[in-house]
Design a protein around this motif. Structure first.
Motif, PDB file in Angstrom:
ATOM      1  N   LYS A 172       0.826  -1.213   0.000  1.00 41.65           N
ATOM      2  CA  LYS A 172       0.000   0.000   0.000  1.00 41.65           C
ATOM      3  C   LYS A 172       0.856   1.258   0.000  1.00 41.65           C
ATOM      4  N   SER A 173       1.864   1.302   0.847  1.00 43.05           N
ATOM      5  CA  SER A 173       2.718   2.490   0.931  1.00 43.05           C
ATOM      6  C   SER A 173       3.531   2.676  -0.343  1.00 43.05           C
ATOM      7  N   THR A 174       3.995   1.592  -0.918  1.00 45.28           N
ATOM      8  CA  THR A 174       4.743   1.674  -2.181  1.00 45.28           C
ATOM      9  C   THR A 174       3.852   2.221  -3.285  1.00 45.28           C
ATOM     10  N   LEU A 175       2.646   1.685  -3.396  1.00 48.46           N
ATOM     11  CA  LEU A 175       1.706   2.160  -4.410  1.00 48.46           C
ATOM     12  C   LEU A 175       1.383   3.635  -4.183  1.00 48.46           C
ATOM     13  N   CYS A 176       1.154   4.005  -2.947  1.00 46.23           N
ATOM     14  CA  CYS A 176       0.838   5.397  -2.606  1.00 46.23           C
ATOM     15  C   CYS A 176       1.963   6.329  -3.034  1.00 46.23           C
ATOM     16  N   SER A 177       3.187   5.963  -2.700  1.00 44.00           N
ATOM     17  CA  SER A 177       4.316   6.835  -3.039  1.00 44.00           C
ATOM     18  C   SER A 177       4.508   6.940  -4.551  1.00 44.00           C
ATOM     19  N   GLN A 178       4.271   5.864  -5.267  1.00 46.78           N
ATOM     20  CA  GLN A 178       4.414   5.897  -6.725  1.00 46.78           C
ATOM     21  C   GLN A 178       3.339   6.766  -7.376  1.00 46.78           C
ATOM     22  N   ILE A 179       2.108   6.666  -6.894  1.00 48.27           N
ATOM     23  CA  ILE A 179       1.035   7.518  -7.413  1.00 48.27           C
ATOM     24  C   ILE A 179       1.346   8.981  -7.114  1.00 48.27           C
ATOM     25  N   ALA A 180       1.760   9.270  -5.875  1.00 47.32           N
ATOM     26  CA  ALA A 180       2.073  10.646  -5.490  1.00 47.32           C
ATOM     27  C   ALA A 180       3.221  11.200  -6.334  1.00 47.32           C
ATOM     28  N   PHE A 181       4.255  10.408  -6.536  1.00 44.72           N
ATOM     29  CA  PHE A 181       5.404  10.845  -7.336  1.00 44.72           C
ATOM     30  C   PHE A 181       4.974  11.141  -8.770  1.00 44.72           C
ATOM     31  N   THR A 182       4.196  10.230  -9.354  1.00 39.19           N
ATOM     32  CA  THR A 182       3.765  10.398 -10.746  1.00 39.19           C
ATOM     33  C   THR A 182       2.894  11.641 -10.913  1.00 39.19           C
ATOM     34  N   LEU A 183       1.944  11.830 -10.005  1.00 42.83           N
ATOM     35  CA  LEU A 183       1.089  13.017 -10.095  1.00 42.83           C
ATOM     36  C   LEU A 183       1.896  14.295  -9.896  1.00 42.83           C
ATOM     37  N   SER A 184       2.856  14.270  -8.993  1.00 45.12           N
ATOM     38  CA  SER A 184       3.714  15.424  -8.761  1.00 45.12           C
ATOM     39  C   SER A 184       4.536  15.757 -10.004  1.00 45.12           C
ATOM     40  N   GLU A 185       5.071  14.722 -10.621  1.00 49.54           N
ATOM     41  CA  GLU A 185       5.855  14.918 -11.855  1.00 49.54           C
ATOM     42  C   GLU A 185       4.994  15.520 -12.966  1.00 49.54           C
ATOM     43  N   ARG A 186       3.699  15.276 -12.939  1.00 51.63           N
ATOM     44  CA  ARG A 186       2.783  15.826 -13.949  1.00 51.63           C
ATOM     45  C   ARG A 186       2.259  17.207 -13.566  1.00 51.63           C
ATOM     46  N   GLY A 187       2.788  17.779 -12.482  1.00 57.78           N
ATOM     47  CA  GLY A 187       2.462  19.141 -12.111  1.00 57.78           C
ATOM     48  C   GLY A 187       1.356  19.314 -11.088  1.00 57.78           C
ATOM     49  N   TYR A 188       0.830  18.221 -10.557  1.00 58.45           N
ATOM     50  CA  TYR A 188      -0.231  18.331  -9.560  1.00 58.45           C
ATOM     51  C   TYR A 188       0.368  18.590  -8.171  1.00 58.45           C
ATOM     52  N   ASN A 189      -0.365  19.314  -7.336  1.00 61.47           N
ATOM     53  CA  ASN A 189       0.000  19.465  -5.932  1.00 61.47           C
ATOM     54  C   ASN A 189      -0.471  18.218  -5.218  1.00 61.47           C
ATOM     55  N   VAL A 190       0.434  17.562  -4.519  1.00 59.10           N
ATOM     56  CA  VAL A 190       0.129  16.274  -3.910  1.00 59.10           C
ATOM     57  C   VAL A 190       0.471  16.291  -2.428  1.00 59.10           C
ATOM     58  N   GLY A 191      -0.392  15.710  -1.640  1.00 58.51           N
ATOM     59  CA  GLY A 191      -0.130  15.495  -0.219  1.00 58.51           C
ATOM     60  C   GLY A 191      -0.487  14.055   0.104  1.00 58.51           C
ATOM     61  N   VAL A 192       0.218  13.475   1.045  1.00 60.44           N
ATOM     62  CA  VAL A 192      -0.036  12.095   1.434  1.00 60.44           C
ATOM     63  C   VAL A 192      -0.344  12.054   2.924  1.00 60.44           C
ATOM     64  N   MET A 193      -1.398  11.350   3.272  1.00 65.69           N
ATOM     65  CA  MET A 193      -1.746  11.125   4.675  1.00 65.69           C
ATOM     66  C   MET A 193      -1.826   9.619   4.869  1.00 65.69           C
ATOM     67  N   ASP A 194      -0.955   9.092   5.699  1.00 70.49           N
ATOM     68  CA  ASP A 194      -0.904   7.662   5.969  1.00 70.49           C
ATOM     69  C   ASP A 194      -1.539   7.410   7.324  1.00 70.49           C
ATOM     70  N   VAL A 195      -2.679   6.748   7.328  1.00 73.32           N
ATOM     71  CA  VAL A 195      -3.428   6.505   8.551  1.00 73.32           C
ATOM     72  C   VAL A 195      -3.747   5.026   8.670  1.00 73.32           C
ATOM     73  N   ASP A 196      -3.514   4.475   9.843  1.00 71.35           N
ATOM     74  CA  ASP A 196      -3.834   3.079  10.079  1.00 71.35           C
ATOM     75  C   ASP A 196      -5.197   3.006  10.750  1.00 71.35           C
ATOM     76  N   ILE A 197      -6.260   2.816   9.947  1.00 74.95           N
ATOM     77  CA  ILE A 197      -7.615   2.813  10.487  1.00 74.95           C
ATOM     78  C   ILE A 197      -8.051   1.454  10.999  1.00 74.95           C
ATOM     79  N   PHE A 198      -7.274   0.424  10.710  1.00 72.02           N
ATOM     80  CA  PHE A 198      -7.624  -0.912  11.179  1.00 72.02           C
ATOM     81  C   PHE A 198      -6.949  -1.272  12.488  1.00 72.02           C
ATOM     82  N   GLY A 199      -6.027  -0.476  12.952  1.00 68.06           N
ATOM     83  CA  GLY A 199      -5.281  -0.780  14.150  1.00 68.06           C
ATOM     84  C   GLY A 199      -3.832  -1.064  13.810  1.00 68.06           C
ATOM     85  N   PRO A 200      -3.006  -1.242  14.813  1.00 61.57           N
ATOM     86  CA  PRO A 200      -1.579  -1.463  14.526  1.00 61.57           C
ATOM     87  C   PRO A 200      -1.345  -2.771  13.791  1.00 61.57           C
ATOM     88  N   SER A 201      -0.343  -2.764  12.939  1.00 60.36           N
ATOM     89  CA  SER A 201      -0.025  -3.964  12.135  1.00 60.36           C
ATOM     90  C   SER A 201       0.635  -5.007  13.036  1.00 60.36           C
TER      91      SER A 201
END
Length: 101
Positions: free
Chosen positions: A72-101
């Motif tokens: 999940k984190s790898t996919l998130c970072s790749q999407i954020a990087f790609t959108l940023s490279e295309r000129g979009y303003n990107v922010g990432v919020m990583d939240v564990d809503i299911f509880g600790p891993s």
């Protein structure tokens, strides 16, 4: 300490159903969770706070899985990087809503 989520979607810790849901049966922390369940009014206030603080964000992408270690984190970072490279303003919020891993 709150119970850890088993990854099967059964743990509802942090919701008004904690300690009462079907998935709580057999959990050694069931009585602890049931006695400390958050009030519905507190959950409603938190939901309103989140809604108002994210209202100016025009597009949100949710990457979700009930299991850890699936990328999940790898996919998130790749999407954020790609959108940023295309000129979009990107922010990432990583939240564990299911509880600790």
């Amino acid at each position: 300490a709150p119970p850890s989520n088993t990854g099967d979607g059964g743990c509802v810790h942090g919701t008004e159903m904690q300690g009462k849901a079907e998935g709580c049966e057999g959990c050694p922390s069931k009585s602890q969770c049931a006695s400390s369940a958050p009030s519905p009014s507190l959950l409603k206030k938190e939901t309103l706070d989140i809604t108002s603080s994210t209202s100016s964000i025009t597009r949100k992408i949710l990457i979700l899985s009930g299991k850890g270690g699936v990328g999940k984190s790898t996919l998130c970072s790749q999407i954020a990087f790609t959108l940023s490279e295309r000129g979009y303003n990107v922010g990432v919020m990583d939240v564990d809503i299911f509880g600790p891993s």
